[in-house]
Design a protein around this motif. Structure first.
Motif, PDB file in Angstrom:
ATOM      1  N   ARG A  57       0.820  -1.211   0.000  1.00 42.81           N
ATOM      2  CA  ARG A  57       0.000   0.000   0.000  1.00 42.81           C
ATOM      3  C   ARG A  57       0.853   1.259   0.000  1.00 42.81           C
ATOM      4  O   ARG A  57       0.632   2.187  -0.789  1.00 42.81           O
ATOM      5  CB  ARG A  57      -0.923  -0.026   1.213  1.00 42.81           C
ATOM      6  CG  ARG A  57      -1.825   1.182   1.329  1.00 42.81           C
ATOM      7  CD  ARG A  57      -2.567   1.156   2.656  1.00 42.81           C
ATOM      8  NE  ARG A  57      -3.444   2.279   2.809  1.00 42.81           N
ATOM      9  CZ  ARG A  57      -4.034   2.596   3.951  1.00 42.81           C
ATOM     10  NH1 ARG A  57      -3.846   1.843   5.025  1.00 42.81           N
ATOM     11  NH2 ARG A  57      -4.828   3.650   4.022  1.00 42.81           N
ATOM     12  N   SER A 117      -6.342   0.418  -6.711  1.00 39.44           N
ATOM     13  CA  SER A 117      -7.688  -0.101  -6.461  1.00 39.44           C
ATOM     14  C   SER A 117      -7.658  -1.625  -6.346  1.00 39.44           C
ATOM     15  O   SER A 117      -8.405  -2.211  -5.547  1.00 39.44           O
ATOM     16  CB  SER A 117      -8.639   0.327  -7.589  1.00 39.44           C
ATOM     17  OG  SER A 117      -8.324  -0.324  -8.808  1.00 39.44           O
ATOM     18  N   CYS A 120      -6.457  -2.408  -2.862  1.00 41.83           N
ATOM     19  CA  CYS A 120      -7.557  -2.306  -1.889  1.00 41.83           C
ATOM     20  C   CYS A 120      -8.496  -3.506  -1.980  1.00 41.83           C
ATOM     21  O   CYS A 120      -8.946  -4.037  -0.958  1.00 41.83           O
ATOM     22  CB  CYS A 120      -8.340  -1.012  -2.126  1.00 41.83           C
ATOM     23  SG  CYS A 120      -7.468   0.488  -1.668  1.00 41.83           S
ATOM     24  N   TYR A 216     -14.429  -1.475  -6.490  1.00 42.54           N
ATOM     25  CA  TYR A 216     -15.068  -0.847  -5.339  1.00 42.54           C
ATOM     26  C   TYR A 216     -16.475  -1.380  -5.083  1.00 42.54           C
ATOM     27  O   TYR A 216     -16.947  -1.338  -3.945  1.00 42.54           O
ATOM     28  CB  TYR A 216     -15.060   0.671  -5.492  1.00 42.54           C
ATOM     29  CG  TYR A 216     -13.801   1.266  -4.931  1.00 42.54           C
ATOM     30  CD1 TYR A 216     -13.653   1.455  -3.563  1.00 42.54           C
ATOM     31  CD2 TYR A 216     -12.734   1.582  -5.760  1.00 42.54           C
ATOM     32  CE1 TYR A 216     -12.489   1.961  -3.034  1.00 42.54           C
ATOM     33  CE2 TYR A 216     -11.564   2.092  -5.245  1.00 42.54           C
ATOM     34  CZ  TYR A 216     -11.446   2.282  -3.868  1.00 42.54           C
ATOM     35  OH  TYR A 216     -10.275   2.769  -3.346  1.00 42.54           O
ATOM     36  N   CYS A 239      -9.668   2.482   2.309  1.00 42.86           N
ATOM     37  CA  CYS A 239     -10.018   2.628   0.903  1.00 42.86           C
ATOM     38  C   CYS A 239     -10.588   3.998   0.515  1.00 42.86           C
ATOM     39  O   CYS A 239     -10.465   4.404  -0.642  1.00 42.86           O
ATOM     40  CB  CYS A 239     -11.038   1.558   0.511  1.00 42.86           C
ATOM     41  SG  CYS A 239     -10.402  -0.118   0.679  1.00 42.86           S
ATOM     42  N   HIS A 242      -8.153   6.582  -1.186  1.00 39.45           N
ATOM     43  CA  HIS A 242      -7.887   6.252  -2.586  1.00 39.45           C
ATOM     44  C   HIS A 242      -9.082   6.576  -3.462  1.00 39.45           C
ATOM     45  O   HIS A 242      -8.933   7.123  -4.570  1.00 39.45           O
ATOM     46  CB  HIS A 242      -7.532   4.767  -2.719  1.00 39.45           C
ATOM     47  CG  HIS A 242      -7.372   4.321  -4.145  1.00 39.45           C
ATOM     48  ND1 HIS A 242      -8.366   3.658  -4.818  1.00 39.45           N
ATOM     49  CD2 HIS A 242      -6.349   4.458  -5.022  1.00 39.45           C
ATOM     50  CE1 HIS A 242      -7.953   3.402  -6.049  1.00 39.45           C
ATOM     51  NE2 HIS A 242      -6.731   3.868  -6.196  1.00 39.45           N
TER      52      HIS A 242
END
Length: 325
Positions: A57, A117, A120, A216, A239, A242
């Protein structure tokens, strides 16, 4: 009639018409790269020096900060120099370099946001496989792919744009050189080749956007199924920064390139361009640090250590001077 072989420089759009306003804009804009330099440098240094932040990350966040620094260093210094010295000129070579580096950094950042993404998604939806899917070698390869994709994109578009005959003068209706503004100076049918490349790029960007949205959707489904409120809060804290950065990046860039020409004006174009090229590098460090206690603690430790070292150095120098006297 001018063409690309006879053009030696371009004329950029000034921030203001009067000398006084130009100087005011210079001092106002001076704070923007300084803020971006401070914020992103703190993130880069804290991430590199903090052993507990050596995770995928924060590795991707370090790369994002490097790209942000590059973006603002490419766009702002020339416009500041023009405001200070009361000129609009930018050389043909400098314009081509500005287009190349901005395209390179901008597209690399979008690719990196897509990879983040995925990071995450794996962290939330597949935590047991996180170490195997995002090992150190895989992270390096992903980051290299983002930078490499941006380099190829920039090289292709810059070479294509500057191979066109420029018959529309040398006045660029923007405070920096951009591919859409160079295309406006070309009145040849060969510009359709570059338009085709831009359409292909938009399709690839749309594919990345769909991937981010899909990631997402899965993330929110997984988070909402977490029974504990503390677990949901931790997942959202991981998250949401981001997601906020992606939202700012996509909305700013989309509005800049897809706005209707009937609503276009030099002042509006200037505001929109500042928003998508200057604001994100300044705001991104704030977004990532506001809800990230680990990063805030690392930055605080770094700043405290630097201040303590400076005070110790000053005291040592003062004591040395007293001893010599």
């Amino acid at each position: 009639m001018s063409n690309s072989s006879s053009i030696t420089h371009f004329l950029l759009l000034p921030f203001a018409d009067t000398r006084e306003l130009q100087l005011w804009h210079f001092w106002l804009i001076l704070g923007i790269p300084l803020a971006a330099l401070l914020g992103n440098s703190l993130i880069i240094t804290s991430t590199a020096c903090g052993q507990h932040l050596h995770t995928p990350r924060y590795f991707f966040l370090l790369n994002l900060s490097l790209l942000d620094l590059g973006c603002i260093s490419t766009m702002v210094p020339k416009s500041m120099a023009n405001s200070l010295w009361d000129t609009r000129d930018i050389s043909y070579t400098a314009c081509a370099a500005q287009i190349f580096f901005f395209s390179f950094l901008f597209s690399s950042e979008y690719s990196l946001l897509t990879i983040m993404s995925y990071d995450c998604y794996v962290a939330i939806c597949k935590p047991l496989h996180y170490g195997s899917l995002l090992g150190s070698r895989a992270c390096v390869h992903m980051a290299a792919a983002a930078w490499g994709t941006g380099f190829l994109y920039a090289l292709l578009h810059t070479a294509s744009a500057f191979s066109l005959p420029l018959c529309g003068g040398n006045a660029v209706e923007q405070f920096f050189c951009g591919i859409p503004h160079i295309l406006k100076l070309s009145r040849s049918h060969s510009y359709l080749r570059e338009v085709g490349l831009l359409v292909l790029s938009c399709l690839l960007a749309l594919g990345c956007f769909v991937f981010i949205v899909g990631s997402y959707v899965q993330i929110f489904r997984a988070v909402l199924s977490v029974p504990s409120e503390q677990g949901r809060h931790k997942a959202f804290s991981m998250c949401l920064p981001h997601l906020a950065v992606v939202s700012l990046f996509v909305r700013s860039g989309s509005f800049a390139y897809l706005k209707l020409s009937s609503f276009s004006s030099p002042s509006l174009d200037l505001v929109v361009s500042v928003r998508y090229s200057v604001v994100p590098p300044v705001v991104n460090p704030l977004i990532y640090s506001l809800r990230n206690q680990e990063l805030k603690d690392a930055v605080r430790k770094l700043v405290t250590g630097c201040v303590s070292a400076a005070i110790h150095c000053l005291l040592s120098s003062a004591m040395g001077s007293q001893c010599r006297s």
